[in-house]
Write an enzyme that holds these catalytic residues in place. Structure first.
Site, PDB file in Angstrom:
ATOM      1  N   TYR A 299       0.838  33.453  64.724  1.00 31.35           N
ATOM      2  CA  TYR A 299       1.948  32.929  64.748  1.00 31.35           C
ATOM      3  C   TYR A 299       2.429  32.434  63.264  1.00 31.35           C
ATOM      4  O   TYR A 299       2.792  31.331  63.223  1.00 31.35           O
ATOM      5  CB  TYR A 299       2.075  31.467  65.783  1.00 31.35           C
TER       6      TYR A 299
HETATM    7  C1  LIG Z   1       7.139  39.269  71.120  1.00 33.82           C
HETATM    8  C2  LIG Z   1       5.904  38.806  70.682  1.00 33.82           C
HETATM    9  C3  LIG Z   1       4.930  38.604  71.711  1.00 33.82           C
HETATM   10  C4  LIG Z   1       3.689  37.914  71.176  1.00 33.82           C
HETATM   11  N1  LIG Z   1       2.624  37.589  72.037  1.00 33.82           N
HETATM   12  C5  LIG Z   1       1.391  37.273  71.708  1.00 33.82           C
HETATM   13  C6  LIG Z   1       0.308  36.671  72.559  1.00 33.82           C
HETATM   14  O1  LIG Z   1       0.584  36.784  73.669  1.00 33.82           O
HETATM   15  N2  LIG Z   1      -0.871  36.484  72.068  1.00 33.82           N
HETATM   16  C7  LIG Z   1      -1.036  36.198  70.876  1.00 33.82           C
HETATM   17  O2  LIG Z   1      -1.970  35.995  70.147  1.00 33.82           O
HETATM   18  N3  LIG Z   1       0.011  36.760  69.839  1.00 33.82           N
HETATM   19  C8  LIG Z   1       1.284  37.145  70.340  1.00 33.82           C
HETATM   20  N4  LIG Z   1       2.110  37.557  69.374  1.00 33.82           N
HETATM   21  C9  LIG Z   1       1.772  37.436  67.884  1.00 33.82           C
HETATM   22  C10 LIG Z   1       1.019  38.893  67.511  1.00 33.82           C
HETATM   23  O3  LIG Z   1      -0.512  38.727  68.058  1.00 33.82           O
HETATM   24  C11 LIG Z   1       0.928  38.845  65.919  1.00 33.82           C
HETATM   25  O4  LIG Z   1       2.453  38.782  65.478  1.00 33.82           O
HETATM   26  C12 LIG Z   1       0.089  39.891  65.561  1.00 33.82           C
HETATM   27  O5  LIG Z   1      -0.053  39.824  64.300  1.00 33.82           O
HETATM   28  C13 LIG Z   1       1.025  41.283  65.645  1.00 33.82           C
HETATM   29  O6  LIG Z   1       0.409  42.568  65.458  1.00 33.82           O
HETATM   30  P1  LIG Z   1       1.125  43.629  64.978  1.00 33.82           P
HETATM   31  O7  LIG Z   1       0.053  44.891  64.871  1.00 33.82           O
HETATM   32  O8  LIG Z   1       2.130  44.055  66.133  1.00 33.82           O
HETATM   33  O9  LIG Z   1       1.650  43.174  63.805  1.00 33.82           O
HETATM   34  P2  LIG Z   1       2.202  43.885  62.342  1.00 33.82           P
HETATM   35  O10 LIG Z   1       3.298  43.187  61.986  1.00 33.82           O
HETATM   36  O11 LIG Z   1       2.064  45.208  62.091  1.00 33.82           O
HETATM   37  O12 LIG Z   1       0.850  43.050  61.522  1.00 33.82           O
HETATM   38  C14 LIG Z   1       0.585  41.460  61.493  1.00 33.82           C
HETATM   39  C15 LIG Z   1      -0.305  41.337  60.271  1.00 33.82           C
HETATM   40  O13 LIG Z   1      -1.604  42.073  60.328  1.00 33.82           O
HETATM   41  C16 LIG Z   1      -1.555  42.996  59.239  1.00 33.82           C
HETATM   42  N5  LIG Z   1      -2.139  44.420  59.930  1.00 33.82           N
HETATM   43  C17 LIG Z   1      -1.359  44.942  60.829  1.00 33.82           C
HETATM   44  N6  LIG Z   1      -2.090  46.166  60.860  1.00 33.82           N
HETATM   45  C18 LIG Z   1      -3.195  46.175  60.203  1.00 33.82           C
HETATM   46  C19 LIG Z   1      -4.247  47.121  59.912  1.00 33.82           C
HETATM   47  N7  LIG Z   1      -4.423  48.076  60.674  1.00 33.82           N
HETATM   48  N8  LIG Z   1      -5.183  46.883  58.758  1.00 33.82           N
HETATM   49  C20 LIG Z   1      -5.133  45.588  58.178  1.00 33.82           C
HETATM   50  N9  LIG Z   1      -4.055  44.686  58.421  1.00 33.82           N
HETATM   51  C21 LIG Z   1      -3.113  44.994  59.238  1.00 33.82           C
HETATM   52  C22 LIG Z   1      -0.215  43.041  58.621  1.00 33.82           C
HETATM   53  O14 LIG Z   1      -0.287  43.513  57.337  1.00 33.82           O
HETATM   54  C23 LIG Z   1       0.298  41.676  59.101  1.00 33.82           C
HETATM   55  O15 LIG Z   1      -0.162  40.857  57.984  1.00 33.82           O
HETATM   56  C24 LIG Z   1       3.392  37.781  69.794  1.00 33.82           C
HETATM   57  C25 LIG Z   1       4.245  38.508  68.994  1.00 33.82           C
HETATM   58  C26 LIG Z   1       5.668  38.809  69.207  1.00 33.82           C
HETATM   59  C27 LIG Z   1       6.623  39.167  68.391  1.00 33.82           C
END
Ligand SMILES: Cc1cc2nc3c(=O)[nH]c(=O)nc-3n(C[C@H](O)[C@H](O)[C@H](O)COP(=O)(O)OP(=O)(O)OC[C@H]3O[C@@H](n4cnc5c(N)ncnc54)[C@H](O)[C@@H]3O)c2cc1C
Ligand SMILES: *[C@@H]1O[C@H](CO)[C@@H](O)[C@H](O)[C@H]1NC(C)=O
Ligand SMILES: *[C@@H]1O[C@H](CO)[C@@H](O)[C@H](O)[C@H]1NC(C)=O
Ligand SMILES: *[C@@H]1O[C@H](CO)[C@@H](O)[C@H](O)[C@H]1NC(C)=O
Ligand SMILES: *[C@@H]1O[C@H](CO)[C@@H](O)[C@H](O)[C@H]1NC(C)=O
Ligand SMILES: *[C@@H]1O[C@H](CO)[C@@H](O)[C@H](O)[C@H]1NC(C)=O
Ligand SMILES: *[C@@H]1O[C@H](CO)[C@@H](O)[C@H](O)[C@H]1NC(C)=O
Ligand SMILES: *[C@@H]1O[C@H](CO)[C@@H](O)[C@H](O)[C@H]1NC(C)=O
Length: 543
Positions: free
Chosen positions: A479
């Protein structure tokens, strides 16, 4: 290249100068692109996955998984290049060439970062996005109850593929289907199975990643320290994660879901107050979370304030009802509130999909209509809040800025309390009775609307201070909240980073710094909240 520096130069000179700058930038840009094909083993295919401003699909690729519209404005800094690797060598080339030409890297998997750190930067530096969207294969091994998941796969895609193979297997990660497995798992990842099985990151048995030297590593070759760090410490500080090997968990054929909605009044305040004493002590098969929210209804801007109790029980309704009667009779749960269903359908219900909706919706990456600008924060609660605190929350949710705001309370206890604080970097274990997510969304454009809503959530956060964890006031890295502290653009000192770092990681922060120092001593993988290496601390002794 600061615009101010050219403003003091007479105009013709300024024009000349800016042409030179553009020419120099274009040159670097050109060389960078050449470098990519040179360094990729598969130079024929890399050009097909490179997007610059000149490619007509640049904007649509950038926007595709960008979740928070707060960072989709003309003022948001844009990447020079987006690379959507379909081959590991594309990632290796992107790392090598970014180092050679002084570009920063942002890695994006699902694009759900609350502060947009996977696709934007607040630093004044050219950057490249490595967008993992096309590395999204999933292979399920039912016999061994494991799966390999590439980071570009979403949680919804993962759940769909698991359910396709077995109705009795699941994975304990978030319920929102569009979240990416890359960011989510590297930051911990909680979902409706957390009281039974812990976090997503607690259920990882191997990983594939590319390090700062472009090496392809698995658990064995990366070593246990780095493998520890990427399971909850945030992936972005350590390299580019390509895939996770996950442990699948058992779920019964029949689970029960209920959603009890109550208009918020004095009685409901008492009910929520009571929930705080009950939810974390329930058997780990029973998860009951609470949403407190305010919604506008109708065109007159009418407000509805409500409390919602939403639950997953790993068993049938005939077992759930007596359990609720014994442990939480105040809720008055009746059979009519409950739906017996499969685990995969419980994910559908938690997302508000209509019964009868096809599971195929889980495969969709984004649903544009539900994206908005938002700001969120997190807290941990160790002692039940007094009723008066809940009344203050009610008051704040009644304000005009909270037209689409909510607080949600996630019960801990169960498995979460059994796992040691240092097992993985995520430290919020025994002693935390629940987690709070604070969230405000808005639809209006512009800085003013944005500032009003951000001010609202900051005031709420400040109001909550006496009722939540202290020293440090804990926060959840998934978050992401840049209000709790950021790294400055140049050197990041240990002291500076420990302000936000201790909130996310508490005692695990120091071990993360040690891992970072050994795997990326020059701090190539950095962002506003990345773990700093100790070398920068040593070089900067005056702090
Ligand atoms: C609608 C919504 C619902 C959510 N629900 C939950 C929930 O139920 N439970 C919960 O725990 N969280 C929840 N989240 C939060 C979510 O877990 C985080 O935002 C998570 O980091 C998202 O991962 P992503 O790959 O989609 O994001 P991204 O924006 O792609 O990445 C997030 C971070 O991780 C880094 N990163 C991504 N991929 C890699 C990689 N392959 N290697 C190294 N670094 C990387 C990015 O650079 C960035 O710093 C929710 C968020 C949203 C917007
Ligand atoms: C190079 O990419 C093409 C197209 O994606 C693919 O068919 C081919 O197998 C790749 N070659 C190697 C050596 O990986
Ligand atoms: C973007 O444009 C360049 C130059 O025309 C081209 O080589 C490249 O293949 C394009 N990228 C994609 C993804 O089509
Ligand atoms: C890669 O992803 C982009 C963006 O989603 C898509 O347009 C493109 O077709 C994908 N390419 C491959 C080879 O999968
Ligand atoms: C299960 O694991 C064993 C041991 O690692 C392996 O030999 C076997 O092939 C795996 N089963 C499947 C279906 O892959
Ligand atoms: C909204 O409020 C107005 C008066 O304030 C009332 O007449 C109307 O019925 C309300 N609409 C809804 C949908 O509650
Ligand atoms: C849940 O059960 C109720 C009442 O039995 C029913 O009306 C509703 O459609 C069910 N919901 C889902 C998502 O199955
Ligand atoms: C997107 O969500 C809206 C509202 O939730 C729904 O009506 C619509 O069908 C969804 N679109 C897609 C493509 O799933």
């Amino acid at each position: 290249m600061k615009p101010q520096s050219t403003m003091i130069v007479p105009s013709t000179l300024a024009l000349l100068l800016s042409f030179q700058l553009i020419a120099a930038a274009a040159d670097t840009h050109e060389s960078f692109l050449q470098c990519l094909s040179l360094h990729s083993e598969n130079s024929t295919s890399i050009s097909k996955v490179i997007y610059t401003h000149y490619n007509s699909s640049y904007s649509s690729v950038l926007e595709l998984t960008l979740q928070n519209l707060r960072f989709s404005t003309p003022a948001t800094p844009k990447p020079l290049v987006i690379i959507t690797p379909i081959h590991v060598s594309h990632i290796q080339a992107a790392i090598k060439c970014s180092q050679k030409y002084g570009m920063q890297i942002r890695v994006r998997s699902g694009g759900h970062d609350y502060e947009g750190l996977s696709f934007r930067t607040s630093y004044n530096a050219p950057f490249v996005i490595i967008d993992m969207i096309n590395l999204s294969s999933i292979s399920i091994d039912v016999e061994n109850k494991t799966a390999w998941v590439q980071v570009g796969a979403t949680l919804g895609q993962l759940y769909y593929r698991i359910a396709e193979k077995s109705p009795n297997l699941a994975f304990p990660a978030g319920s929102c289907p569009s979240v990416g497995t890359g960011g989510h798992i590297s930051g911990g990842g909680w979902g409706i199975l957390l009281r039974k099985y812990g976090l997503a990151a607690d259920n990882i048995v191997d990983a594939h990643m590319i390090d700062v030297q472009g090496r392809f590593l698995d658990r064995k070759s990366m070593g246990e320290d780095l493998f520890w760090a990427i399971r909850g410490g945030g992936g972005a500080s350590f390299g580019v994660i390509v895939a996770w090997k996950i442990k699948l968990v058992d779920v019964p054929s029949t689970v029960t879901v209920f959603t009890v909605r109550r208009p918020w009044d004095q009685i409901v305040t008492k009910l929520v107050h009571r929930w705080q004493h009950v939810a974390h002590k329930l058997p780990e098969d029973l998860f009951i979370m609470v949403f407190l929210r305010s919604l506008s209804s109708g065109t007159e801007g009418n407000r509805t304030m409500e409390a919602i109790f939403q639950s997953l029980f790993l068993g049938g309704v005939e077992k759930l009802l007596p359990l609720m009667q014994e442990r939480f009779p105040e809720l008055g749960l009746v059979k009519e509130d409950c739906n017996e269903t499969s685990w995969i359908q419980s994910i559908m219900i938690f997302n508000g999909f209509e019964s009868g909706e096809s599971l195929d919706i889980l495969l969709q990456r984004t649903n544009y209509s539900d994206r908005r600008a938002f700001k969120a924060k997190s807290d941990y609660v160790r002692e039940p809040m007094p009723g008066i605190a809940l009344e203050g929350i009610y008051e704040r949710l009644s304000k005009v800025e909270a037209e689409a705001a909510q607080l949600f309370f996630v019960p801990y206890g169960g498995k979460m309390s059994e796992i040691s604080e240092s097992a993985i970097p995520f430290p919020h274990r025994a002693g935390n009775i629940y987690e709070i997510g604070h969230l405000v969304l808005w639809a209006e454009d512009g800085i003013d609307a944005s500032q009003r809503h951000i001010n609202w959530i900051r005031e709420l956060y400040s109001y909550m201070t006496p009722y939540v964890s202290k020293n440090p006031r804990a926060a959840y890295i998934n978050y992401r909240d840049l209000d709790i502290g950021t790294n400055s653009e140049g050197y990041t000192s240990y002291k500076e980073a420990s302000v936000w770092g201790k909130k996310y990681f508490n005692h695990n922060f120091d071990r993360l710094v040690h891992v970072k120092t050994s795997v990326d001593p020059d701090n190539f993988f950095r962002n506003e909240q990345s773990i700093p290496p100790l070398s920068s601390w040593k070089k900067n002794r005056n702090d």
